[in-house]
Design an enzyme around this catalytic site. Structure first.
Site, PDB file in Angstrom:
ATOM      1  N   HIS A  57       0.854  -1.188   0.000  1.00 42.68           N
ATOM      2  CA  HIS A  57       0.000   0.000   0.000  1.00 42.68           C
ATOM      3  C   HIS A  57       0.889   1.235   0.000  1.00 42.68           C
ATOM      4  O   HIS A  57       2.108   1.121   0.078  1.00 42.68           O
ATOM      5  CB  HIS A  57      -0.946  -0.003   1.209  1.00 42.68           C
ATOM      6  CG  HIS A  57      -0.254   0.048   2.547  1.00 42.68           C
ATOM      7  ND1 HIS A  57       0.515  -0.987   3.033  1.00 42.68           N
ATOM      8  CD2 HIS A  57      -0.219   1.009   3.497  1.00 42.68           C
ATOM      9  CE1 HIS A  57       0.981  -0.670   4.229  1.00 42.68           C
ATOM     10  NE2 HIS A  57       0.561   0.546   4.522  1.00 42.68           N
ATOM     11  N   HIS A  59       2.447   3.861   1.960  1.00 40.88           N
ATOM     12  CA  HIS A  59       2.763   3.901   3.392  1.00 40.88           C
ATOM     13  C   HIS A  59       2.763   5.325   3.934  1.00 40.88           C
ATOM     14  O   HIS A  59       3.132   6.254   3.233  1.00 40.88           O
ATOM     15  CB  HIS A  59       4.152   3.301   3.638  1.00 40.88           C
ATOM     16  CG  HIS A  59       4.317   1.937   3.038  1.00 40.88           C
ATOM     17  ND1 HIS A  59       3.872   0.803   3.661  1.00 40.88           N
ATOM     18  CD2 HIS A  59       4.845   1.536   1.858  1.00 40.88           C
ATOM     19  CE1 HIS A  59       4.140  -0.239   2.893  1.00 40.88           C
ATOM     20  NE2 HIS A  59       4.729   0.172   1.795  1.00 40.88           N
ATOM     21  N   ASP A  61       4.270   5.784   7.123  1.00 46.24           N
ATOM     22  CA  ASP A  61       5.269   5.824   8.194  1.00 46.24           C
ATOM     23  C   ASP A  61       6.700   5.697   7.690  1.00 46.24           C
ATOM     24  O   ASP A  61       7.629   5.789   8.471  1.00 46.24           O
ATOM     25  CB  ASP A  61       4.986   4.727   9.227  1.00 46.24           C
ATOM     26  CG  ASP A  61       4.932   3.349   8.588  1.00 46.24           C
ATOM     27  OD1 ASP A  61       5.104   3.262   7.353  1.00 46.24           O
ATOM     28  OD2 ASP A  61       4.721   2.371   9.316  1.00 46.24           O
ATOM     29  N   HIS A  62       6.873   5.436   6.413  1.00 46.20           N
ATOM     30  CA  HIS A  62       8.221   5.402   5.849  1.00 46.20           C
ATOM     31  C   HIS A  62       8.131   5.651   4.346  1.00 46.20           C
ATOM     32  O   HIS A  62       7.064   5.491   3.767  1.00 46.20           O
ATOM     33  CB  HIS A  62       8.901   4.045   6.102  1.00 46.20           C
ATOM     34  CG  HIS A  62       8.276   2.913   5.340  1.00 46.20           C
ATOM     35  ND1 HIS A  62       7.247   2.163   5.843  1.00 46.20           N
ATOM     36  CD2 HIS A  62       8.515   2.422   4.093  1.00 46.20           C
ATOM     37  CE1 HIS A  62       6.889   1.244   4.966  1.00 46.20           C
ATOM     38  NE2 HIS A  62       7.638   1.379   3.887  1.00 46.20           N
ATOM     39  N   HIS A 113      -7.127  -0.694   5.972  1.00 44.43           N
ATOM     40  CA  HIS A 113      -6.056   0.172   6.491  1.00 44.43           C
ATOM     41  C   HIS A 113      -5.912   1.368   5.550  1.00 44.43           C
ATOM     42  O   HIS A 113      -5.856   2.521   5.980  1.00 44.43           O
ATOM     43  CB  HIS A 113      -4.765  -0.636   6.601  1.00 44.43           C
ATOM     44  CG  HIS A 113      -3.549   0.183   6.894  1.00 44.43           C
ATOM     45  ND1 HIS A 113      -3.379   0.873   8.063  1.00 44.43           N
ATOM     46  CD2 HIS A 113      -2.439   0.421   6.144  1.00 44.43           C
ATOM     47  CE1 HIS A 113      -2.207   1.509   8.019  1.00 44.43           C
ATOM     48  NE2 HIS A 113      -1.621   1.256   6.876  1.00 44.43           N
ATOM     49  N   ASP A 131      -0.259  -4.115   6.245  1.00 48.39           N
ATOM     50  CA  ASP A 131      -0.784  -3.497   7.460  1.00 48.39           C
ATOM     51  C   ASP A 131      -2.243  -3.876   7.688  1.00 48.39           C
ATOM     52  O   ASP A 131      -2.933  -3.239   8.479  1.00 48.39           O
ATOM     53  CB  ASP A 131      -0.650  -1.973   7.386  1.00 48.39           C
ATOM     54  CG  ASP A 131       0.797  -1.532   7.440  1.00 48.39           C
ATOM     55  OD1 ASP A 131       1.688  -2.404   7.368  1.00 48.39           O
ATOM     56  OD2 ASP A 131       1.049  -0.325   7.548  1.00 48.39           O
ATOM     57  N   HIS A 172       4.610  -4.856   9.643  1.00 49.98           N
ATOM     58  CA  HIS A 172       5.302  -4.241  10.783  1.00 49.98           C
ATOM     59  C   HIS A 172       5.185  -5.168  11.982  1.00 49.98           C
ATOM     60  O   HIS A 172       4.269  -5.989  12.057  1.00 49.98           O
ATOM     61  CB  HIS A 172       4.630  -2.923  11.220  1.00 49.98           C
ATOM     62  CG  HIS A 172       4.630  -1.839  10.210  1.00 49.98           C
ATOM     63  ND1 HIS A 172       5.729  -1.066   9.927  1.00 49.98           N
ATOM     64  CD2 HIS A 172       3.645  -1.374   9.412  1.00 49.98           C
ATOM     65  CE1 HIS A 172       5.417  -0.172   9.010  1.00 49.98           C
ATOM     66  NE2 HIS A 172       4.159  -0.337   8.668  1.00 49.98           N
TER      67      HIS A 172
END
Ligand SMILES: [Fe+2]
Length: 231
Positions: A57, A59, A61-62, A113, A131, A172
């Site tokens: 997907h 992302h 967070d990074h 998500h 996720d 994660h």
């Protein structure tokens, strides 16, 4: 099949390396930009040719390592359809199969998500859940067109209908887990056991999590395949 789980300690992200040792073709799933050197060195050491970088997907967070890896190796960047990523080499649809040598990687649409999330069934015996499903947890649903009811349906109807002994490799982990099984998560995942769809929606709506530190730069950068970081 060669299968490696790699970890980024800053974002707690797992990247997966999948390769056919006969043809030497390889794919990376969810590479992280800060770890491109590590991943590229590993490919070289193992004598592998990177065919695909595959995203579960977009992302928050990074930043993805796909842009850099495309430059270094000429691989294709594969992104779920509807993800609003115009620079992808190719968009992938639900049920579509990518081949890495003789290994099959099948996309399973698992929105919730985000609205365009894919899990990937690899070699029919392990699923990269991104996720959507974590070990004893799941991804959040409070931004990026997330929807708790949709995530509940994706996990309970799609992922939990895979064979019980299918290995679960998440996108994660924050508690030190690395792998689980579908049957184990059905029995033990506290987000889903003994919760109806309505109760899950209410629970997810009350998590009150802070936004990821890198969200404001990561989402726009990932919509550019990791090539441009927003100021
Ligand atoms: Fe995510």
């Amino acid at each position: 099949m060669l299968f490696r789980q790699l970890f980024d300690y800053e974002s707690y992200t797992y990247t997966y390396l999948i390769a056919d040792l006969n043809t030497k073709e390889a794919a990376l799933v969810d590479p992280v930009i800060e770890q491109v050197e590590r991943d590229y060195k590993l490919l070289q050491e193992l004598g592998l040719t990177l065919k695909y970088c595959i995203e579960t997907h977009v992302h928050a967070d990074h930043i993805t390592g796909t842009g850099k890896l495309r430059e270094l190796t000429g691989c294709e960047g594969i992104v779920p359809e509807n993800a609003n990523v115009d620079c992808a080499s190719r968009l992938i649809k639900d049920g579509e199969i990518l081949k890495v040598g003789e290994i099959e990687i099948k996309a399973i649409a698992t929105p919730g998500h985000t609205d365009s999330h894919m899990a990937y069934l690899v070699n029919q015996d392990r699923v990269l859940t991104g996720d959507a499903l974590f070990i004893r947890g799941c991804g959040r649903t409070d931004f990026q067109s997330g929807d708790a009811g949709t995530l509940y349906d994706s996990v309970t109807q799609k992922l939990f209908s895979l064979p019980e002994d299918t290995l679960v490799y998440p996108g994660h982990d924050y508690r030190g887990h690395s792998v689980s099984e579908i049957g184990e998560e059905k029995r033990c995942n506290p987000r889903f056991i003994d919760r109806t769809r309505e109760q899950f929606i209410e629970f997810m709506g009350n998590l009150n999590l802070p936004d990821p530190k890198k969200m404001m730069e990561a989402v726009p950068a990932n919509q550019q395949c990791g090539n441009a970081v927003a100021a």
